[in-house]
Design a protein around this motif. Structure first.
Motif: not given
Length: 159
Positions: A63-68
């Protein structure tokens, strides 16, 4: 003392972030020369149990990789439609390159960490350990999970 600590923290963050660049070059060379190591990593499976990755909370990392801003780092690893077998194999190659990039980056930072221990720079060691985990270990697990999911998808395509 404060300036030295800030310098150590900056180095501890920057080395793991940029450690993947030499790994990327090595991985590309290995793929282009048809290295057996590249194909052994491509076919390597850490585990077939998707629950292992769930216990590592890889979903939060994903989630962090996809949304930053990290989503812009490797745009070749993306499925937008139902891929053919050749496209899926090409995607598997890209995943393997990314995995090798982080693996070599991890090794590079590990050598750096050994140096910090020899020089008694414990703050630098623990900070680089944390950031090496975030920027190299978790991406390796993410790519392993992606390979597992893609292989399961390929089995469905081949039937």
């Amino acid at each position: 003392m404060n300036e030295q600590l800030v310098f150590q923290l900056c180095i501890s963050v920057l080395i793991p972030i940029y450690s993947g660049l030499p790994g990327l070059w090595i991985a590309q060379i290995m793929r282009k020369t048809n290295s057996s190591f590249f194909y052994s990593v491509k076919n390597f499976e850490m585990t077939k149990n998707i629950g292992f990755y769930k216990r590592l909370r890889l979903d939060l990392f994903t989630y962090f990789v996809k949304n930053t801003f990290f989503r812009h780092c490797n745009t070749k690893i993306k499925i937008t439609k139902k891929p053919s077998i050749n496209e899926a194999d090409q995607l598997l190659n890209e995943i393997t390159i990314s995995e090798l990039c982080h693996l070599f980056g991890f090794i590079f930072v590990l050598i750096f960490q050994i140096g910090t221990l020899i020089l008694d720079l414990y703050t630098m060691f623990f900070c680089s350990l944390l950031f090496n985990t975030i920027f190299n270990i978790y991406p390796i697990f993410l790519q392993e999970c992606n390979k597992l999911r893609l292989r399961n998808f390929l089995k469905i395509l081949q039937q």
